[in-house]
Structures are given as C-alpha cells and as structure tokens.
Motif scaffolding. Structure first.
Motif, PDB file in Angstrom:
ATOM      1  N   TYR A   1       0.871  -1.172   0.000  1.00 30.10           N
ATOM      2  CA  TYR A   1       0.000   0.000   0.000  1.00 30.10           C
ATOM      3  C   TYR A   1       0.907   1.219   0.000  1.00 30.10           C
ATOM      4  O   TYR A   1       1.886   1.273   0.743  1.00 30.10           O
ATOM      5  N   ASN A   2       0.596   2.191  -0.839  1.00 30.46           N
ATOM      6  CA  ASN A   2       1.446   3.363  -0.977  1.00 30.46           C
ATOM      7  C   ASN A   2       0.707   4.631  -0.576  1.00 30.46           C
ATOM      8  O   ASN A   2      -0.487   4.763  -0.825  1.00 30.46           O
ATOM      9  N   SER A   3       1.464   5.543   0.021  1.00 33.21           N
ATOM     10  CA  SER A   3       0.953   6.864   0.378  1.00 33.21           C
ATOM     11  C   SER A   3       1.988   7.896  -0.009  1.00 33.21           C
ATOM     12  O   SER A   3       3.187   7.607  -0.058  1.00 33.21           O
ATOM     13  N   LEU A   4       1.519   9.103  -0.279  1.00 38.29           N
ATOM     14  CA  LEU A   4       2.380  10.194  -0.711  1.00 38.29           C
ATOM     15  C   LEU A   4       2.154  11.367   0.233  1.00 38.29           C
ATOM     16  O   LEU A   4       1.014  11.793   0.424  1.00 38.29           O
ATOM     17  N   GLU A   5       3.213  11.864   0.847  1.00 42.29           N
ATOM     18  CA  GLU A   5       3.118  13.032   1.723  1.00 42.29           C
ATOM     19  C   GLU A   5       3.804  14.213   1.041  1.00 42.29           C
ATOM     20  O   GLU A   5       4.986  14.139   0.704  1.00 42.29           O
ATOM     21  N   VAL A   6       3.061  15.289   0.820  1.00 46.04           N
ATOM     22  CA  VAL A   6       3.584  16.468   0.139  1.00 46.04           C
ATOM     23  C   VAL A   6       4.642  17.130   1.017  1.00 46.04           C
ATOM     24  O   VAL A   6       4.394  17.435   2.181  1.00 46.04           O
ATOM     25  N   ILE A   7       5.843  17.320   0.447  1.00 50.23           N
ATOM     26  CA  ILE A   7       6.904  18.061   1.146  1.00 50.23           C
ATOM     27  C   ILE A   7       6.872  19.517   0.682  1.00 50.23           C
ATOM     28  O   ILE A   7       6.801  20.432   1.478  1.00 50.23           O
ATOM     29  N   SER A   8       6.930  19.715  -0.641  1.00 51.08           N
ATOM     30  CA  SER A   8       6.857  21.060  -1.211  1.00 51.08           C
ATOM     31  C   SER A   8       6.573  20.941  -2.696  1.00 51.08           C
ATOM     32  O   SER A   8       6.565  19.846  -3.247  1.00 51.08           O
ATOM     33  N   CYS A   9       6.353  22.103  -3.326  1.00 49.23           N
ATOM     34  CA  CYS A   9       6.157  22.086  -4.769  1.00 49.23           C
ATOM     35  C   CYS A   9       6.497  23.436  -5.355  1.00 49.23           C
ATOM     36  O   CYS A   9       6.591  24.438  -4.656  1.00 49.23           O
ATOM     37  N   SER A  10       6.675  23.420  -6.669  1.00 52.88           N
ATOM     38  CA  SER A  10       6.851  24.646  -7.442  1.00 52.88           C
ATOM     39  C   SER A  10       5.686  24.690  -8.427  1.00 52.88           C
ATOM     40  O   SER A  10       4.766  23.884  -8.329  1.00 52.88           O
ATOM     41  N   SER A  11       5.754  25.569  -9.393  1.00 51.32           N
ATOM     42  CA  SER A  11       4.681  25.629 -10.384  1.00 51.32           C
ATOM     43  C   SER A  11       4.708  24.416 -11.310  1.00 51.32           C
ATOM     44  O   SER A  11       3.728  24.118 -11.976  1.00 51.32           O
ATOM     45  N   LYS A  12       5.819  23.674 -11.365  1.00 56.22           N
ATOM     46  CA  LYS A  12       5.950  22.533 -12.278  1.00 56.22           C
ATOM     47  C   LYS A  12       6.224  21.196 -11.590  1.00 56.22           C
ATOM     48  O   LYS A  12       5.992  20.152 -12.176  1.00 56.22           O
ATOM     49  N   CYS A  13       6.768  21.204 -10.374  1.00 59.94           N
ATOM     50  CA  CYS A  13       7.205  19.952  -9.743  1.00 59.94           C
ATOM     51  C   CYS A  13       6.655  19.774  -8.331  1.00 59.94           C
ATOM     52  O   CYS A  13       6.394  20.739  -7.620  1.00 59.94           O
ATOM     53  N   LEU A  14       6.529  18.520  -7.957  1.00 59.83           N
ATOM     54  CA  LEU A  14       6.084  18.120  -6.629  1.00 59.83           C
ATOM     55  C   LEU A  14       7.197  17.316  -5.971  1.00 59.83           C
ATOM     56  O   LEU A  14       7.703  16.356  -6.555  1.00 59.83           O
ATOM     57  N   CYS A  15       7.593  17.714  -4.780  1.00 60.27           N
ATOM     58  CA  CYS A  15       8.549  16.957  -3.980  1.00 60.27           C
ATOM     59  C   CYS A  15       7.739  16.280  -2.875  1.00 60.27           C
ATOM     60  O   CYS A  15       6.943  16.930  -2.195  1.00 60.27           O
ATOM     61  N   PHE A  16       7.927  14.972  -2.718  1.00 63.01           N
ATOM     62  CA  PHE A  16       7.101  14.245  -1.759  1.00 63.01           C
ATOM     63  C   PHE A  16       7.862  13.075  -1.159  1.00 63.01           C
ATOM     64  O   PHE A  16       8.894  12.645  -1.667  1.00 63.01           O
ATOM     65  N   GLN A  17       7.335  12.580  -0.068  1.00 68.70           N
ATOM     66  CA  GLN A  17       7.844  11.368   0.548  1.00 68.70           C
ATOM     67  C   GLN A  17       6.808  10.281   0.297  1.00 68.70           C
ATOM     68  O   GLN A  17       5.620  10.478   0.555  1.00 68.70           O
ATOM     69  N   GLN A  18       7.253   9.166  -0.267  1.00 66.83           N
ATOM     70  CA  GLN A  18       6.349   8.046  -0.518  1.00 66.83           C
ATOM     71  C   GLN A  18       6.606   6.978   0.531  1.00 66.83           C
ATOM     72  O   GLN A  18       7.739   6.640   0.830  1.00 66.83           O
ATOM     73  N   TYR A  19       5.505   6.462   1.076  1.00 66.35           N
ATOM     74  CA  TYR A  19       5.566   5.417   2.093  1.00 66.35           C
ATOM     75  C   TYR A  19       4.967   4.140   1.524  1.00 66.35           C
ATOM     76  O   TYR A  19       3.950   4.167   0.850  1.00 66.35           O
TER      77      TYR A  19
END
Length: 151
Positions: A77-95
């Motif tokens: 099972y996967n989850s995504l936690e938003v760390i930060s973003c810009s207008s084009k990219c998403l930085c996240f931690q996936q569990y």
C-alpha cells in the motif's frame, strides 16, 4: 435645442462580479494528477499508452504535509506526503506499507523515499537505497499530468 429622452441602460454588474468570473475561470482549470507508469510498457509516460499499476491520483492543490493514500501497488500500500512544490514539480515522501491504513506514518512503513514528479517530464522512480536522482534503470516512471495548481 432638442434633447432626446434618455434611454434607460441595462444595469452593469459591479466590478466584483467581473472579478468573481475571472477567479472562477482560473480555478476551474483541469486538475493535476500524479501517475506511475510501468517502464517496460510506457517508458515515456504517454497518457494514451499502457498505464498499468495504479490510476492517476488528483492532487487537488494539497498543502505541504498533506497525505494522499494511493492504494495498493504491486507489492504494498502506498501513500504520498507532500513536502513542497513549485509551479511545475512536486517533492514528496512516498511510504510503502503492508497495512492499508498506515497512510504516511513512518513507524508503520516498510520503507519510504523522497521523490519528485514534474509536469511535462517522465522521471525515473527512485526506489531502494542509493538510487539517487540519476536513476535510469527503475521499473516505473513518475509524471504529473494535467494543469492547474499542484499544491
């Protein structure tokens, strides 16, 4: 001099109404969705190509710290936690977890990685120790599709 009688004009909407219309036009753009593509079937992240694995997941302009439960992948099972973003990219931690209710709880995860996905880019999915930003041999690719606010 002869003056013609004034012709009544239709009432003009207040300036706030025009502002509201403009805001609605901006806010009703298509949403941005996070996608995982199988590298063997769709190495270019073509939306018309083989999706495989998971469906796209709307981000809905989630703020930093927000947890998206992505459901069951091939092995966890996967989850995504938003760390930060810009207008084009998403930085996240996936569990990844064997528990469907683990969400973004690090203590319940089998593992977790920091990842990035961008609009208009098909990026190698970083999995495992030391895969780094130059991973090219991954079995999956990540992409953000659509348009609108990422987070």
């Amino acid at each position: 001099f002869f003056f013609a009688p004034a012709v009544p004009m239709a009432p003009r909407p207040p300036h706030c109404a025009w502002l509201l219309i403009a805001l609605l036009a901006v806010c009703t753009r298509a949403e941005v969705t996070y996608h995982v593509f199988p590298a063997a079937l769709n190495p270019t992240c073509d939306p018309a190509g083989g999706q495989g694995g998971q469906e796209g997941h709307p981000l809905n302009a989630a703020p930093a710290g927000f947890c998206h439960n992505l459901g069951k992948g091939r092995s966890a099972y996967n989850s995504l936690e938003v760390i930060s973003c810009s207008s084009k990219c998403l930085c996240f931690q996936q569990y990844a977890s064997s528990n469907p209710d683990a969400g973004c709880n690090r203590s319940k995860a089998l593992g977790y990685n920091v990842k990035e996905a961008c609009l208009g880019k098909c990026m190698a999915d970083c999995n495992g120790i030391n895969c780094g930003a130059t991973a090219t041999d991954s079995q999956t690719r990540l992409a953000l599709l659509g348009e609108g606010q990422i987070c």
